[in-house]
Structure formats: structure tokens, C-alpha cells
Design an enzyme around this catalytic site. Structure first.
Site: not given
Length: 310
Positions: A57, A192
Site C-alpha cells: 500500500e 529449493r
């Protein structure tokens, strides 16, 4: 056909994924500000780039041009996750939205984190802002499923992963067997790089000496964990160290220990077309599963299942 709210929420989800690596342990969040007139248009957008820095935001408001600032009072903010209402490493985003006098806020899903859990939405409504909740909710929750599991159960999101032959063996008569192709091995290393830790059992470690690193992809190596009866896995310790996700790549006994306890969120199985005449059988799939993804890569396929009992 998508509604206007769904269209802009979809953009929030696209933006949020840019924070996949650096936002952790915070969730991935995207935000879009849409002015209504003369025709609806995006005047600001942002995402949570890095933990400790501005939330989605904040970055969306920062991207608004000075000449568009006056439009905020009539604008709608779309955000994929409920705005925070507490002071952490940054001030509350709900307070910022109120100060900017946004007319309406559309939220993808509620934040289950104990410090939020609906408080951000309530703060906005108490300030007179019209709030809509649950637009593309399933997609928004799926994006941060690791974050939600971590805070709900105080343990990492657990991925059980193995490769098997077409006739269901994970080795060749107890000898290591190369089942993955170069391409699917690259995909494993990408996984990974995206997860926090990787685990194998002692026998697998001693027999195969796996490096468990990101050699065929770009990114950080996951934390390497080895367990056996003398060194059991302490999930609370992983939680305390902010390890949100764990890949389990052990042998059958290690994998079955997680399956037996229903300690798993996702199962990834790579199956090749090759066969062997004997060896260690792959673990049996539990009944509480749902196939959510299946891809074919030349002679190999990768199936992804989720746990339906959580």
C-alpha cells in the site's frame, strides 16, 4: 467473464509475486489504486519488495503522480491481503489509507496473522471507508499459503518430494538411481531456491551424500537439515527461526514418518518412464489428497498434490 473488481485484483496478484524471494518472512502483497473518472484507470500500484521496507500500500501511494493526488478521495484501492493495523517494522497501512481519504478498499483475503485478523478491515470501516472482502479470495490465499500455514500451525509449510520409476520404485535395488532429467533437475533446484530449508534422513545422507544446494538455478541455498532417531525434527524450533517452508527429500522411512503424522501440506512426485526390477517402493499416497497440478516434461511428469484435511 471477470468483474472489474476481479480484474484489478488479478493485477494485485501479479504484482505481489515480484516479492517472492525478498518479502519473506512477510507475505507477498500487491496493491493497485484505481481512479473512477473520466474512465477507470490505474493511478498507482506497488508490491511488498523486501521485509522491513514499505508494504504494498505504501509503495502504491508513492507511485501516484502529484497531479493525480486529488483523485484519491474518489479512488478505490485494491490489495491482495488485508492492510495491517499494527506497528511492526513499519507503521500501520490501514492508518495510511485513512489519511489518504481513499473512498473504497477491496481486499482479497483476511490476514490470519495474530496481530491483524480482521482488525485492519474494521479500522477502515470505522473510519467510514467502504470495504469489500473476498475478491479472488482463493487465489489470494493460495499465493501466501506458506505464510498462513506457518502462523496457523506454528510450523513450516511442508513439501514431501520424491522421484520414482514408472513401476513405483525410488531406487534400483537399494542403489541410487538417476530418475530426474536435466530439465526436471533444474526445476527441483528452482524449488529449493524458493523454500527456506531442505531435509533428508541420515541413511540417505550417508548413502548418497546429497549436496542439497541450488546448483542449476539462481538463488540462495536452503538450510540443510539431517534427521534420525537421535536427532528428531523440532518443528517449534523451525518456527522460532522463521523457517516458513521445508522440503523433505528423504528416503521412504523419512517420508512415511511425515505421512503417518499427517505432517505435510504438499506432495510433489516426479515419475519417469524407466523401470527397474526391484528396489525400495515409493511411499503410498494418503487418502486425503487432491491433485492440483500435473505437467509432462519429455519422458518425465511432475504431479503436485495438496492436503485436503487441513
Amino acid at each position: 467473464m471477470m468483474t472489474e473488481d476481479e480484474q484489478y485484483m488479478r493485477r494485485c496478484l501479479q504484482l505481489a509475486q515480484n516479492g517472492r524471494q525478498n518479502a519473506k518472512p512477510n507475505p507477498m502483497v500487491g496493491a493497485v489504486i484505481v481512479a473512477p473518472s473520466p474512465t477507470p484507470r490505474i493511478i498507482g500500484e506497488g508490491y511488498h519488495v523486501r521485509c522491513g521496507q514499505g508494504h504494498a500500500e505504501v509503495n502504491a501511494f508513492a507511485s501516484v503522480c502529484p497531479e493525480d493526488e486529488s483523485l484519491l478521495r474518489e479512488s478505490t484501492m485494491y490489495v491482495s491481503l488485508e492492510p495491517c493495523s499494527h506497528y511492526g517494522k513499519t507503521p500501520p497501512c490501514a492508518d495510511l489509507i485513512i489519511r489518504k481519504s481513499i473512498r473504497r478498499v477491496v481486499v482479497g483475503c483476511i490476514d490470519e496473522y495474530a496481530e491483524v485478523q480482521g482488525r485492519g478491515i474494521q479500522k477502515l470501516r470505522d473510519a467510514g471507508i467502504y470495504v469489500t472482502v473476498g475478491v479472488l479470495e482463493e487465489e489470494c490465499r493460495e499465493l501466501n499459503r506458506r505464510f498462513f500455514i506457518f502462523h496457523r500451525f506454528h510450523r513450516p509449510y511442508i513439501i514431501l518430494k520424491w522421484a520414482q520409476t514408472a513401476n513405483g520404485f525410488i531406487d534400483n535395488n537399494e542403489h541410487a538411481l538417476a530418475i530426474s532429467s536435466p530439465f526436471t533437475q533444474m526445476l527441483s533446484h528452482r524449488l529449493r531456491a524458493e523454500e527456506d530449508a531442505i531435509l533428508v534422513g541420515r541413511i540417505t545422507d550417508e548413502r548418497e551424500h546429497p549436496q542439497l544446494t541450488v546448483r542449476h538455478w539462481f538463488g540462495p541455498d536452503p538450510k540443510r537439515l539431517i534427521i534420525d532417531r537421535q536427532h528428531p525434527l523440532n518443528l517449534e524450533s523451525l518456527y522460532d527461526h522463521n523457517i516458513q517452508s521445508l522440503i523433505v527429500e528423504g528416503g521412504r522411512k523419512t517420508l512415511e514418518s511425515f505421512l503417518t503424522q499427517n505432517l505435510w501440506d504438499e506432495i510433489r512426485i516426479e515419475t519417469a518412464t524407466i523401470t527397474v526390477n526391484g528396489g525400495t517402493r515409493a511411499p503410498k499416497l494418503p487418502p486425503n489428497i487432491r491433485l492440483c497440478d500435473l505437467h509432462h516434461y519429455a519422458n518425465n511428469s511432475i504431479a503436485v498434490y495438496t492436503n485436503t484435511s487441513l
